[in-house]
Enzyme design. Sequence first.
Site: not given
Length: 620
Positions: A416, A425
Amino acid sequence: MSGDGDQEKFKRMSCGLELDCPASIQDALSKSTSDGYHFIVTCLIHPQYHRTIQKRVVTSKSISRTDRILTGNDWTRLIVGKLSTLQVDSEIKHVKERSEIILKQELGFASHLGLPAIMIQLHQKSNPNLAHILHNTFLNGANYQVWVTLPMVHPSKYTPLCEKNEIEDSWEWWNDLRRYCRYDKRLGLVLEMPNVGEVPSKIEMDRWVGEPIKAIIIPTYLFLTNGHNQPVLSKVHQEIIQRFLLIDVQYIIRGPLRSSSYKQYNSYIHFLGKKLYKESTVMEFVQGCEDYLQNPLQPLSEHLETMIYEVFERDQVKYVEYQKAIQRALEDIPKEITTPVIMVLGAGRGPLVQAVINASILTQRKIKVYAVEKNPFAINTLEDRVLNEWGNIVTLINEDMRTYQPPEQADILVSELLGSFGDNELSPECLDGAQRFLKKPGGISIPQSYTSYLAPFQSTKIFNEIRSNKPDDKTIETIYETPYVVHMVNYYQIADSKALFKFEHPNWDENKSNERFKTIKFLCPQNCLLTGFLGFFETVLYKDVMLSINPQTYSSNMVSWFPIIFPLQHPINVAENDIIEVSMWRSESNEKVWYEWCLESPVKGHISNPNGRSYFIKKH
């Protein structure tokens, strides 16, 4: 409180009462306060005080009642001053000059009293001189707000006498004035509630919700009387109020008393705060985050803290979908693989590990789990969970997934690593580095793919939040070249989002690059103010199991991610049917990844954040 002891959920409604010139302002304030009103709106200058002007100077000594009739605390908290009706943009010279002098005097008197806000009605579209005076007042340090009052729908739209080319738009009047004042955050908007048959269209209402609205004026003649002889609003008006519940709008009761007391109107508005408030998981989760600027995470260079992990873990929607995806992937692993190996990359404090174990129980498949986590402090929590919850089914690895050398290959990788923009990210870089220990062929990555989306938006609230929160070591250019993560409330999304960059995993292409470039276009449905672009993402976890923060496909009640915004340094006026065109780059070097963006239409802009000079994501 309800009977079972649970606190009743409601929206706090702040209500004011407009009283033009009460005989005694002390008595009026005392009575309105006892009736539950939070403030009163009244004329700043009492009309009994005539003002004589000679040689551009007010010669009258007394301009209004003495300020000693109220305490300083009352003036600064409980009174909104209405300015006189003036014509500072009149074409008649002496009218214009006299109006200027009186307006400046009233603005000065408002400062003297320390009023929190003053209210001024617009009577025409073009108000350059009024804007000039107000802007200079702001620059000279005025600390009160100026509430510009306008009808929510301009009367010309419903007047049979007006030709089509004569129809005015209240929003255009407002937009003209605030543009002159450089979108100063002290300039707010007060809208007058329309008649039942004259309500704005849905897209007009969407645009108003994106404005800095301070109050809604509700004339007493709009109230109906119910069977209990109590004042109520029509369903149409209730729907309008419901649209504004998410932003901090106040309500002002205006007009002659048509009920037994003004208290009844106030009580009814507070009742609507209970009736119309719709509690949701999302609203409870995001309370206090509305329109608050947050810097995107730097997960590869900074260890996440306990509070951040807790926020992530509260989102059960996400983990339910992850568990569903893992379960389906396990069902697709051939039975001859008796103990599938699952590697959780970026295990954090273990919610994905738990989802993996749950899926193995539901599928009745024996598994072996590697939990890879580089944060040494999160490993502390994982050790405890292995000892007390998971046992030897889970092997902990305190390493960076990009350099870790596993003893065996995995059947399934679970991660995740997604941010608000999907790839922001560095999920592509991390998974590309980790896929070397995924079985080939047949290895499964969860997620399988993710796509970023972009949409134009209008919000002077966010524009001013960025400007007013500038750190001393940053330039104006720098802060507008930085993306922010924001739970958006006071905004207008101008058009539906469109797909931008897509990444798929595993990606066995030896010549793969995670750099991207794309230009996308949007059709503007009505005149508006473009202040930047909103970023979202959708992800396919496995097959038909998806997660999304894209409004068109939003995963209901999911709260893990707020949208990301890419601001523009200068707001752009956009006309109906104009094309909004933007170019976006995702670039990288050995040390960093960054985005660049450039407005192509309706005006040509410059490239923001070239070479990642103002913002980038660190790789190390």
